[in-house]
Design an enzyme around this catalytic site. Structure first.
Site, PDB file in Angstrom:
ATOM      1  N   HIS A 162       0.810  -1.213   0.000  1.00 27.22           N
ATOM      2  CA  HIS A 162       0.000   0.000   0.000  1.00 27.22           C
ATOM      3  C   HIS A 162       0.850   1.273   0.000  1.00 27.22           C
ATOM      4  O   HIS A 162       0.325   2.375  -0.138  1.00 27.22           O
ATOM      5  CB  HIS A 162      -0.938   0.005   1.214  1.00 27.22           C
ATOM      6  N   LYS A 217       3.393   4.269  -1.166  1.00 23.69           N
ATOM      7  CA  LYS A 217       3.603   5.026  -2.397  1.00 23.69           C
ATOM      8  C   LYS A 217       4.952   5.722  -2.288  1.00 23.69           C
ATOM      9  O   LYS A 217       5.075   6.740  -1.573  1.00 23.69           O
ATOM     10  CB  LYS A 217       2.492   6.062  -2.631  1.00 23.69           C
ATOM     11  N   ASP A 239      17.617   8.679  -8.749  1.00 24.00           N
ATOM     12  CA  ASP A 239      19.065   8.891  -8.683  1.00 24.00           C
ATOM     13  C   ASP A 239      19.620   8.887  -7.262  1.00 24.00           C
ATOM     14  O   ASP A 239      20.693   9.442  -7.013  1.00 24.00           O
ATOM     15  CB  ASP A 239      19.447  10.213  -9.360  1.00 24.00           C
ATOM     16  N   HIS A 295      -8.581  11.052   0.897  1.00 24.95           N
ATOM     17  CA  HIS A 295      -7.643   9.938   0.821  1.00 24.95           C
ATOM     18  C   HIS A 295      -6.385  10.208   1.638  1.00 24.95           C
ATOM     19  O   HIS A 295      -5.452   9.409   1.648  1.00 24.95           O
ATOM     20  CB  HIS A 295      -7.271   9.677  -0.645  1.00 24.95           C
ATOM     21  N   LYS A 312      -3.611  10.722   4.635  1.00 27.50           N
ATOM     22  CA  LYS A 312      -3.196  10.045   5.860  1.00 27.50           C
ATOM     23  C   LYS A 312      -2.107  10.910   6.487  1.00 27.50           C
ATOM     24  O   LYS A 312      -0.905  10.638   6.378  1.00 27.50           O
ATOM     25  CB  LYS A 312      -2.632   8.649   5.569  1.00 27.50           C
ATOM     26  N   ASP A 320       0.846  19.867  17.873  1.00 26.20           N
ATOM     27  CA  ASP A 320       1.516  20.970  18.580  1.00 26.20           C
ATOM     28  C   ASP A 320       2.330  21.873  17.668  1.00 26.20           C
ATOM     29  O   ASP A 320       3.313  22.498  18.098  1.00 26.20           O
ATOM     30  CB  ASP A 320       2.406  20.427  19.699  1.00 26.20           C
TER      31      ASP A 320
END
Length: 404
Positions: free
Chosen positions: A116, A118, A123, A313, A315, A320
Protein backbone atom coordinates in the site's frame (compact mmCIF):
# COMPACT_ATOMS: atom_id res chain seq x y z
CA UNK A 1 10.91 -8.48 17.83
CA UNK A 2 9.68 -5.20 16.34
CA UNK A 3 12.15 -2.43 15.73
CA UNK A 4 12.14 0.63 17.94
CA UNK A 5 10.71 3.83 16.54
CA UNK A 6 13.39 5.32 14.22
CA UNK A 7 15.04 8.56 15.40
CA UNK A 8 14.56 11.74 13.41
CA UNK A 9 17.68 13.05 11.67
CA UNK A 10 18.50 16.53 10.42
CA UNK A 11 19.76 17.51 6.99
CA UNK A 12 16.46 17.25 5.11
CA UNK A 13 14.54 19.55 2.81
CA UNK A 14 10.84 18.83 2.32
CA UNK A 15 8.10 20.12 0.08
CA UNK A 16 4.44 19.39 0.77
CA UNK A 17 2.52 18.35 -2.36
CA UNK A 18 -1.29 18.32 -2.46
CA UNK A 19 -2.94 15.89 -4.84
CA UNK A 20 -1.72 14.41 -8.08
CA UNK A 21 -1.99 17.90 -9.57
CA UNK A 22 1.09 18.86 -7.53
CA UNK A 23 2.79 15.46 -7.23
CA UNK A 24 2.76 14.36 -10.87
CA UNK A 25 4.58 17.41 -12.28
CA UNK A 26 7.23 17.02 -9.56
CA UNK A 27 7.59 13.30 -10.35
CA UNK A 28 7.81 13.93 -14.09
CA UNK A 29 10.44 16.65 -13.63
CA UNK A 30 12.57 14.34 -11.47
CA UNK A 31 12.18 11.43 -13.89
CA UNK A 32 13.02 13.56 -16.92
CA UNK A 33 16.22 14.70 -15.17
CA UNK A 34 17.17 11.16 -14.04
CA UNK A 35 20.56 9.88 -15.12
CA UNK A 36 21.16 6.76 -13.04
CA UNK A 37 18.07 5.09 -11.55
CA UNK A 38 14.31 5.36 -10.98
CA UNK A 39 12.42 3.21 -8.47
CA UNK A 40 8.64 3.51 -8.06
CA UNK A 41 6.16 1.68 -5.82
CA UNK A 42 2.41 2.29 -5.75
CA UNK A 43 -0.80 0.55 -4.82
CA UNK A 44 -2.68 1.81 -7.90
CA UNK A 45 -1.15 2.65 -11.26
CA UNK A 46 -3.89 3.96 -13.53
CA UNK A 47 -2.97 5.57 -16.87
CA UNK A 48 -6.26 7.42 -17.22
CA UNK A 49 -5.87 11.19 -17.52
CA UNK A 50 -2.86 12.63 -15.71
CA UNK A 51 -1.64 9.16 -14.76
CA UNK A 52 -0.45 8.80 -18.36
CA UNK A 53 2.00 11.67 -17.80
CA UNK A 54 3.89 9.62 -15.19
CA UNK A 55 3.78 6.54 -17.42
CA UNK A 56 5.24 8.54 -20.32
CA UNK A 57 8.02 9.89 -18.10
CA UNK A 58 8.98 6.35 -17.06
CA UNK A 59 9.07 5.29 -20.72
CA UNK A 60 11.23 8.27 -21.69
CA UNK A 61 13.70 7.51 -18.90
CA UNK A 62 13.97 3.83 -19.80
CA UNK A 63 14.42 4.65 -23.49
CA UNK A 64 17.44 6.81 -22.77
CA UNK A 65 19.03 4.00 -20.73
CA UNK A 66 18.06 4.86 -17.14
CA UNK A 67 17.34 1.65 -15.15
CA UNK A 68 13.65 2.02 -14.32
CA UNK A 69 11.68 -0.32 -12.05
CA UNK A 70 8.03 -0.26 -10.96
CA UNK A 71 6.26 -2.36 -8.34
CA UNK A 72 2.45 -2.31 -8.10
CA UNK A 73 0.00 -4.16 -5.89
CA UNK A 74 -1.88 -7.04 -7.49
CA UNK A 75 -5.23 -6.02 -6.03
CA UNK A 76 -4.90 -2.26 -6.34
CA UNK A 77 -3.67 -2.18 -9.92
CA UNK A 78 -4.87 -5.40 -11.50
CA UNK A 79 -4.04 -6.08 -15.13
CA UNK A 80 -2.54 -3.18 -17.06
CA UNK A 81 -4.06 -2.40 -20.46
CA UNK A 82 -2.17 -4.28 -23.18
CA UNK A 83 -1.11 -1.09 -24.95
CA UNK A 84 0.65 0.23 -21.87
CA UNK A 85 2.09 -3.15 -20.92
CA UNK A 86 3.62 -3.47 -24.38
CA UNK A 87 5.00 0.07 -24.32
CA UNK A 88 6.64 -0.47 -20.92
CA UNK A 89 8.17 -3.72 -22.09
CA UNK A 90 9.50 -2.27 -25.34
CA UNK A 91 11.02 0.72 -23.52
CA UNK A 92 12.66 -1.48 -20.89
CA UNK A 93 10.59 -0.44 -17.86
CA UNK A 94 10.88 -3.35 -15.41
CA UNK A 95 7.45 -4.17 -13.94
CA UNK A 96 6.66 -6.43 -10.99
CA UNK A 97 3.37 -7.20 -9.25
CA UNK A 98 3.21 -7.67 -5.49
CA UNK A 99 0.89 -10.52 -4.44
CA UNK A 100 -1.06 -11.10 -7.67
CA UNK A 101 -4.73 -11.84 -7.09
CA UNK A 102 -5.78 -15.42 -7.86
CA UNK A 103 -7.61 -18.29 -6.17
CA UNK A 104 -4.57 -19.06 -4.06
CA UNK A 105 -4.62 -15.49 -2.75
CA UNK A 106 -8.25 -15.96 -1.67
CA UNK A 107 -7.61 -19.28 0.06
CA UNK A 108 -4.44 -18.33 1.97
CA UNK A 109 -4.91 -15.47 4.47
CA UNK A 110 -1.17 -14.77 4.40
CA UNK A 111 -1.66 -13.68 0.79
CA UNK A 112 -4.16 -11.01 1.85
CA UNK A 113 -1.29 -8.67 2.73
CA UNK A 114 -0.97 -5.77 0.31
CA UNK A 115 1.63 -3.30 -0.91
CA UNK A 116 0.00 0.00 0.00
CA UNK A 117 2.99 2.35 0.22
CA UNK A 118 3.60 5.03 -2.40
CA UNK A 119 7.32 5.66 -2.84
CA UNK A 120 9.62 6.91 -5.55
CA UNK A 121 13.38 7.47 -5.53
CA UNK A 122 15.27 9.10 -8.39
CA UNK A 123 19.07 8.89 -8.68
CA UNK A 124 19.37 8.29 -4.94
CA UNK A 125 19.03 12.05 -4.55
CA UNK A 126 15.30 12.75 -4.17
CA UNK A 127 12.44 10.71 -2.74
CA UNK A 128 8.67 11.04 -2.81
CA UNK A 129 6.41 9.54 -0.14
CA UNK A 130 2.73 9.95 0.62
CA UNK A 131 -0.76 8.63 0.10
CA UNK A 132 -1.20 9.55 -3.56
CA UNK A 133 -1.48 6.72 -6.06
CA UNK A 134 -0.61 7.07 -9.74
CA UNK A 135 -4.22 8.06 -10.26
CA UNK A 136 -5.72 11.25 -11.68
CA UNK A 137 -7.28 13.49 -9.00
CA UNK A 138 -10.54 13.69 -10.97
CA UNK A 139 -10.83 9.99 -11.85
CA UNK A 140 -11.83 7.02 -9.72
CA UNK A 141 -11.61 3.41 -11.04
CA UNK A 142 -14.93 2.53 -9.33
CA UNK A 143 -16.90 5.80 -9.52
CA UNK A 144 -15.65 7.38 -12.74
CA UNK A 145 -15.30 11.15 -13.11
CA UNK A 146 -15.07 13.13 -9.86
CA UNK A 147 -16.48 16.65 -9.72
CA UNK A 148 -13.91 17.73 -7.11
CA UNK A 149 -10.32 16.51 -6.77
CA UNK A 150 -9.38 13.75 -4.36
CA UNK A 151 -7.96 15.20 -1.11
CA UNK A 152 -4.50 13.76 -0.48
CA UNK A 153 -0.87 14.66 0.19
CA UNK A 154 2.70 13.60 -0.52
CA UNK A 155 6.15 15.02 0.21
CA UNK A 156 9.21 15.57 -1.93
CA UNK A 157 12.30 15.10 0.23
CA UNK A 158 16.06 15.31 -0.07
CA UNK A 159 18.42 14.26 2.68
CA UNK A 160 19.60 11.15 4.54
CA UNK A 161 16.27 9.27 4.45
CA UNK A 162 16.49 9.06 0.64
CA UNK A 163 19.16 6.37 0.92
CA UNK A 164 17.01 4.42 3.41
CA UNK A 165 14.03 4.66 1.08
CA UNK A 166 16.07 3.40 -1.86
CA UNK A 167 17.45 0.48 0.15
CA UNK A 168 13.96 -0.45 1.37
CA UNK A 169 12.66 -0.52 -2.19
CA UNK A 170 15.68 -2.49 -3.43
CA UNK A 171 15.10 -5.19 -0.80
CA UNK A 172 11.49 -5.67 -1.89
CA UNK A 173 12.54 -5.74 -5.56
CA UNK A 174 15.07 -8.51 -4.89
CA UNK A 175 12.45 -10.59 -3.10
CA UNK A 176 9.97 -10.20 -5.93
CA UNK A 177 12.66 -11.05 -8.45
CA UNK A 178 13.59 -14.19 -6.50
CA UNK A 179 9.93 -15.29 -6.42
CA UNK A 180 9.72 -14.71 -10.16
CA UNK A 181 12.83 -16.84 -10.73
CA UNK A 182 11.40 -19.65 -8.59
CA UNK A 183 8.17 -19.63 -10.59
CA UNK A 184 10.26 -19.99 -13.73
CA UNK A 185 12.16 -22.89 -12.08
CA UNK A 186 15.37 -20.85 -11.94
CA UNK A 187 16.33 -22.08 -8.45
CA UNK A 188 20.00 -21.21 -8.71
CA UNK A 189 19.26 -17.68 -9.92
CA UNK A 190 16.68 -17.19 -7.16
CA UNK A 191 19.16 -18.21 -4.47
CA UNK A 192 21.76 -15.92 -5.96
CA UNK A 193 19.30 -13.02 -5.91
CA UNK A 194 18.34 -13.60 -2.29
CA UNK A 195 21.89 -14.11 -1.02
CA UNK A 196 23.60 -11.45 -3.09
CA UNK A 197 25.01 -8.50 -1.25
CA UNK A 198 23.00 -5.36 -1.63
CA UNK A 199 23.96 -3.44 -4.72
CA UNK A 200 24.86 0.11 -3.87
CA UNK A 201 22.36 2.39 -5.54
CA UNK A 202 23.49 5.70 -6.96
CA UNK A 203 23.49 8.09 -4.02
CA UNK A 204 23.95 11.81 -3.52
CA UNK A 205 23.46 11.46 0.24
CA UNK A 206 26.88 12.82 1.17
CA UNK A 207 26.40 16.13 -0.62
CA UNK A 208 22.82 16.47 0.59
CA UNK A 209 23.75 15.82 4.22
CA UNK A 210 26.38 18.56 4.00
CA UNK A 211 23.89 21.15 2.75
CA UNK A 212 22.25 23.85 4.83
CA UNK A 213 18.97 21.93 5.10
CA UNK A 214 18.27 21.23 8.77
CA UNK A 215 14.72 19.82 8.87
CA UNK A 216 14.51 16.69 11.03
CA UNK A 217 12.68 13.76 9.47
CA UNK A 218 12.46 9.98 9.43
CA UNK A 219 11.04 7.29 7.17
CA UNK A 220 8.69 5.10 9.22
CA UNK A 221 7.73 1.75 7.72
CA UNK A 222 5.21 -0.98 8.42
CA UNK A 223 5.93 -4.44 7.12
CA UNK A 224 5.28 -8.02 8.16
CA UNK A 225 8.72 -8.64 9.63
CA UNK A 226 10.68 -6.29 11.91
CA UNK A 227 8.63 -3.12 11.51
CA UNK A 228 5.14 -4.30 12.36
CA UNK A 229 4.18 -1.49 14.74
CA UNK A 230 6.42 1.46 13.89
CA UNK A 231 3.78 3.73 12.36
CA UNK A 232 1.26 3.16 15.15
CA UNK A 233 4.01 3.77 17.73
CA UNK A 234 4.94 7.02 16.02
CA UNK A 235 1.35 8.24 16.38
CA UNK A 236 1.05 7.01 19.96
CA UNK A 237 4.27 8.70 21.05
CA UNK A 238 3.35 12.02 19.43
CA UNK A 239 -0.21 11.96 20.82
CA UNK A 240 1.05 11.14 24.33
CA UNK A 241 3.43 14.12 24.17
CA UNK A 242 0.80 16.56 22.84
CA UNK A 243 0.07 19.57 25.00
CA UNK A 244 -2.02 21.89 22.85
CA UNK A 245 -3.42 20.53 19.59
CA UNK A 246 -3.83 17.33 17.58
CA UNK A 247 -5.11 17.44 14.00
CA UNK A 248 -5.49 14.16 12.10
CA UNK A 249 -6.87 13.66 8.60
CA UNK A 250 -7.34 10.02 7.74
CA UNK A 251 -9.33 8.27 5.04
CA UNK A 252 -10.13 4.99 6.81
CA UNK A 253 -10.20 5.66 10.53
CA UNK A 254 -10.89 2.61 12.69
CA UNK A 255 -8.41 3.07 15.56
CA UNK A 256 -7.71 0.21 17.92
CA UNK A 257 -8.06 0.44 21.69
CA UNK A 258 -4.62 1.98 22.36
CA UNK A 259 -5.02 4.70 19.77
CA UNK A 260 -8.57 5.51 20.86
CA UNK A 261 -7.47 5.75 24.48
CA UNK A 262 -4.53 7.95 23.58
CA UNK A 263 -6.85 10.42 21.83
CA UNK A 264 -9.35 10.33 24.70
CA UNK A 265 -6.63 10.97 27.28
CA UNK A 266 -5.28 13.84 25.22
CA UNK A 267 -8.71 15.46 25.04
CA UNK A 268 -9.26 14.91 28.77
CA UNK A 269 -6.02 16.72 29.64
CA UNK A 270 -7.10 19.75 27.64
CA UNK A 271 -5.57 19.11 24.23
CA UNK A 272 -7.80 20.19 21.37
CA UNK A 273 -8.27 17.12 19.16
CA UNK A 274 -9.70 17.58 15.66
CA UNK A 275 -10.28 14.75 13.19
CA UNK A 276 -11.01 15.20 9.49
CA UNK A 277 -12.49 11.91 8.29
CA UNK A 278 -14.15 10.35 5.27
CA UNK A 279 -17.66 11.61 4.76
CA UNK A 280 -18.32 10.05 1.37
CA UNK A 281 -19.14 6.38 0.87
CA UNK A 282 -16.38 4.46 -0.90
CA UNK A 283 -16.06 0.96 0.62
CA UNK A 284 -18.66 -0.70 2.84
CA UNK A 285 -16.35 -2.07 5.51
CA UNK A 286 -14.14 0.99 5.95
CA UNK A 287 -17.02 3.46 5.81
CA UNK A 288 -19.35 1.78 8.28
CA UNK A 289 -16.76 0.15 10.58
CA UNK A 290 -15.37 3.58 11.45
CA UNK A 291 -18.55 4.93 12.97
CA UNK A 292 -18.95 2.78 16.10
CA UNK A 293 -15.76 4.30 17.54
CA UNK A 294 -16.99 7.89 17.14
CA UNK A 295 -19.13 7.81 20.27
CA UNK A 296 -16.34 7.51 22.82
CA UNK A 297 -14.33 10.18 21.01
CA UNK A 298 -17.23 12.63 20.83
CA UNK A 299 -17.96 11.96 24.48
CA UNK A 300 -14.41 12.96 25.38
CA UNK A 301 -14.74 16.26 23.51
CA UNK A 302 -12.99 15.31 20.26
CA UNK A 303 -14.16 17.38 17.26
CA UNK A 304 -14.97 15.21 14.23
CA UNK A 305 -15.40 16.70 10.77
CA UNK A 306 -16.59 14.69 7.78
CA UNK A 307 -15.21 15.61 4.35
CA UNK A 308 -17.59 15.02 1.45
CA UNK A 309 -16.82 17.22 -1.62
CA UNK A 310 -14.75 14.33 -2.96
CA UNK A 311 -12.95 11.30 -1.57
CA UNK A 312 -10.72 12.10 1.36
CA UNK A 313 -7.64 9.94 0.82
CA UNK A 314 -5.15 11.74 3.08
CA UNK A 315 -3.20 10.04 5.86
CA UNK A 316 -1.61 13.01 7.63
CA UNK A 317 -1.37 14.61 11.07
CA UNK A 318 -0.02 17.74 12.77
CA UNK A 319 0.61 17.90 16.52
CA UNK A 320 1.52 20.97 18.58
CA UNK A 321 2.53 22.92 15.49
CA UNK A 322 5.85 21.14 14.92
CA UNK A 323 5.35 17.36 14.60
CA UNK A 324 3.80 16.14 11.36
CA UNK A 325 3.43 12.99 9.33
CA UNK A 326 2.51 12.36 5.70
CA UNK A 327 2.23 8.87 4.29
CA UNK A 328 0.20 5.94 3.08
CA UNK A 329 -0.99 4.41 6.35
CA UNK A 330 -4.61 4.64 7.33
CA UNK A 331 -5.42 4.32 11.02
CA UNK A 332 -7.36 1.10 10.62
CA UNK A 333 -6.37 -2.53 11.22
CA UNK A 334 -6.01 -3.35 7.53
CA UNK A 335 -3.25 -0.76 7.19
CA UNK A 336 -1.71 -1.15 10.63
CA UNK A 337 -1.67 -4.96 10.64
CA UNK A 338 -1.71 -6.24 7.06
CA UNK A 339 -0.32 -3.74 4.56
CA UNK A 340 3.18 -2.54 3.71
CA UNK A 341 3.07 1.16 4.48
CA UNK A 342 5.44 4.13 4.50
CA UNK A 343 5.13 7.48 6.29
CA UNK A 344 7.53 10.38 6.61
CA UNK A 345 7.60 11.89 10.10
CA UNK A 346 8.77 15.51 10.32
CA UNK A 347 9.71 17.83 13.19
CA UNK A 348 9.66 21.29 11.65
CA UNK A 349 7.47 24.30 12.48
CA UNK A 350 7.33 25.71 8.94
CA UNK A 351 6.38 22.40 7.35
CA UNK A 352 3.83 21.66 10.08
CA UNK A 353 2.30 25.13 9.70
CA UNK A 354 1.78 24.64 5.96
CA UNK A 355 0.01 21.31 6.47
CA UNK A 356 -1.95 22.61 9.47
CA UNK A 357 -3.27 25.61 7.54
CA UNK A 358 -4.47 23.36 4.70
CA UNK A 359 -6.25 20.98 7.06
CA UNK A 360 -7.94 23.77 9.00
CA UNK A 361 -9.12 25.29 5.73
CA UNK A 362 -10.56 21.97 4.61
CA UNK A 363 -12.42 21.62 7.91
CA UNK A 364 -13.79 25.16 7.73
CA UNK A 365 -14.81 25.16 4.06
CA UNK A 366 -15.46 21.52 3.17
CA UNK A 367 -16.01 19.72 6.47
CA UNK A 368 -19.25 19.08 8.31
CA UNK A 369 -18.81 18.88 12.07
CA UNK A 370 -20.49 15.88 13.63
CA UNK A 371 -23.10 16.68 16.25
CA UNK A 372 -22.91 14.31 19.26
CA UNK A 373 -26.70 14.41 19.73
CA UNK A 374 -27.33 13.58 16.10
CA UNK A 375 -24.78 10.77 16.26
CA UNK A 376 -26.49 9.31 19.32
CA UNK A 377 -29.88 9.34 17.58
CA UNK A 378 -28.82 7.55 14.39
CA UNK A 379 -31.21 4.88 13.13
CA UNK A 380 -31.22 1.20 13.99
CA UNK A 381 -30.48 0.41 10.34
CA UNK A 382 -27.41 2.64 10.46
CA UNK A 383 -26.20 1.00 13.68
CA UNK A 384 -26.80 -2.44 12.22
CA UNK A 385 -24.68 -1.67 9.15
CA UNK A 386 -21.93 -0.26 11.37
CA UNK A 387 -21.69 -3.32 13.58
CA UNK A 388 -21.96 -5.68 10.63
CA UNK A 389 -18.97 -3.93 9.04
CA UNK A 390 -17.05 -4.06 12.30
CA UNK A 391 -17.83 -7.78 12.65
CA UNK A 392 -16.65 -8.50 9.10
CA UNK A 393 -13.40 -6.63 9.76
CA UNK A 394 -12.76 -8.47 13.01
CA UNK A 395 -13.47 -11.84 11.41
CA UNK A 396 -11.06 -11.05 8.58
CA UNK A 397 -8.36 -10.17 11.09
CA UNK A 398 -9.07 -13.31 13.12
CA UNK A 399 -8.64 -15.47 10.02
CA UNK A 400 -5.29 -13.81 9.29
CA UNK A 401 -4.11 -14.43 12.86
CA UNK A 402 -4.24 -10.78 13.96
CA UNK A 403 -6.00 -9.20 16.92
CA UNK A 404 -6.97 -5.56 17.16
Amino acid sequence: MARAYPPLRGGHSLQLLEGSQALFPALVAAMDAAQHEIRLETYIFDCTGAGAEVAEALIRAAQRGVPTSVVVDGLGTGAMPAVWRDRFQRAGVLWRVYSPVNMLALLLPTRWRRLHRKLCVVDGAVAFCGGINILDDFHDPNFGVLQSPRFDFAVRVTGPLVAQTSTTMAVLWRRLQAVRDLRQHELQRAMHTLLARRRRSWSATESIAASADTTSAALVLRDNLRSRAQIERAYLRAIAAARHEIIIANAYFVPGFRLRQALVRAAERGVRVQLLLQGRYEYFMQYYAARPVYGVLLGAGVDIFEYAPSFLHAKVAVIDGHWATVGSSNLDPLSLLLAREANVVVDDKAFAATLRDRLLLAMAEDGTQMDPAQYASRSLRQRGLEYLAMLVMRLALLVTGNRY
